[in-house]
Design an enzyme around this catalytic site. Structure first.
Site, short mmCIF file in Angstrom:
data_model
loop_
_atom_site.label_atom_id
_atom_site.label_comp_id
_atom_site.label_asym_id
_atom_site.label_seq_id
_atom_site.Cartn_x
_atom_site.Cartn_y
_atom_site.Cartn_z
N HIS A 261 35.51 40.38 36.99
CA HIS A 261 35.44 41.81 37.29
C HIS A 261 34.15 42.07 38.03
O HIS A 261 33.12 41.43 37.76
CB HIS A 261 35.50 42.63 35.98
N ASP A 315 43.79 43.68 33.52
CA ASP A 315 45.08 43.26 34.08
C ASP A 315 45.68 42.06 33.35
O ASP A 315 46.89 41.84 33.40
CB ASP A 315 44.91 42.91 35.56
#
Length: 378
Positions: A261, A315
């Site tokens: 991320h 996700d």
């Protein structure tokens, strides 16, 4: 001449001041208006959280009832929008259908009375209420079926799941879905939120703001990543294939979907909550072999890349939750949009409060003083 420092992707460059949400990527902290995401996931509902984000504080009991009532009775979409959606190709991606539908909604409410609190509230209610209806309607229409009418007696999340197959969902499934929306509703200055704020800064209508953000969210490096996680797990196929797959990705410098991320250097706090939700669903409705593959992937990636701050993001587990609910893979990102529309609207409202149109500069690296060559000499 002043030389500007170029930062690809505007990394680390503040684009706005905001009091909507806060992230500490080193400690794994996410707050909405100062409230930790873990507490909201446990105690709040999606609509209450949406209210918090958009109007800046938790609603009173009466304010929440009024907001829920307004959303409940604005779920239906114009028949002309429904007829337009019937003309969309069945092979089209639901995110493209949603973007077109959200933009078309603005045709029916084209007045841009941006200084009128009534207009702002009506726009917020209409978009939060109708986006789920559009997503569910296209899902059924592309199969040749008529859309299911919303049920006024069901709450926000239960109603969406009902509109997908005309079956009232199990209470646990509805609650888990509602928590998923809370986890996905807002996340500081991400790509789609930045897109929303740039569009909002031109003082266009909120339907165009949402449509532009939907288009940004659809990319595989943003909201579309959850679809690619499931495709990756299908490709891997078994726990035994995990380590060779990851080692191949590292050798070829291929992206491992669902990991890493831009902000978080520890495990995404939303992924931690989603993993727990997935386990609740598996306990009640049966195990999913893909979860075993996912757990092994997390273990191997942490072994190989944990020192670099590469851990699961939101996700990675959201797709497993939606898969257990029987939701088609290409609806994962539109569901992300159902949640995130409230976050976009919070930023739209904040942008309007102290607006200045976005006009960044650039670093020019082209030629100068080039002579025009006539066409007969090229």
């Amino acid at each position: 001449m002043m030389v500007c420092e170029y930062k690809p992707g505007l990394e680390g460059i503040p684009a706005a001041q905001s009091s909507i949400s806060y992230v500490d990527g080193q400690k794994g902290i996410l707050e909405y208006r100062g409230i930790r995401i873990e507490e909201l996931a446990e105690k709040s509902t999606f609509l209450e959280t949406a209210y918090l984000l958009i109007w800046g504080e938790l609603p009173s009991e009466e304010e929440l009832k009024t907001f829920e009532h307004e959303v409940r009775y604005h779920r239906r979409i114009k028949y002309r929008i429904r007829d337009m959606m019937k003309c969309f190709p069945e092979s089209g991606h639901p995110m493209d259908a949603l973007q077109a539908s959200a933009a078309a909604l603005g045709l029916f409410y084209s007045l841009r009375d941006l200084h009128n609190p009534v207009y702002i509230r009506d726009s917020v209610v209409r978009l939060i209420a109708t986006i789920p209806t559009m997503v569910a309607a296209f899902q059924l229409m592309r199969k040749g079926n008529d859309p299911v009418r919303p049920r006024d007696d069901l709450d926000y999340s239960a109603n969406f799941l009902y509109m997908l197959d005309e079956r009232e969902p199990d209470p646990l499934m509805a609650r888990v879905f509602d928590i998923c929306l809370i986890l996905q509703v807002e996340h500081t200055m991400n790509a789609s939120t930045f897109s929303a704020r740039v569009t909002a800064s031109t003082l266009t209508d909120p339907y165009a703001v949402v449509a532009s953000a939907v288009g940004t969210l659809g990319g595989p490096l943003h909201g579309g990543a959850n679809e690619e996680v499931i495709q990756m797990l299908e490709k891997i196929g078994s726990v035994e294939n995990v380590r060779p797959y990851i080692e191949h990705c590292l050798e070829t410098k291929s992206k491992i979907m669902g990991f890493g991320h831009r902000v978080y250097k520890v495990k995404d706090p939303r992924a931690i909550i989603l993993q727990g939700l997935a386990e609740q669903l598996f306990e009640k409705f049966g195990h999913d072999k893909f979860y075993d593959i996912a757990q092994e992937m997390e273990r191997v990636v942490e072994e190989k890349l944990g020192s670099k701050g590469i851990y699961p993001n939101i996700d990675f587990y959201s797709g497993l939750v939606y898969r257990k609910m029987g939701i088609p893979t290409d609806l994962f990102t539109p569901i992300f949009a159902i949640a995130r529309v409230a976050g976009w609207l919070a930023h739209w409202k904040e942008q309007l409060a102290e607006n200045r149109i976005f006009r960044p500069t650039q670093v020019y690296n082209g030629l100068h003083e080039v002579t025009y060559t006539p066409i007969d000499k090229r």
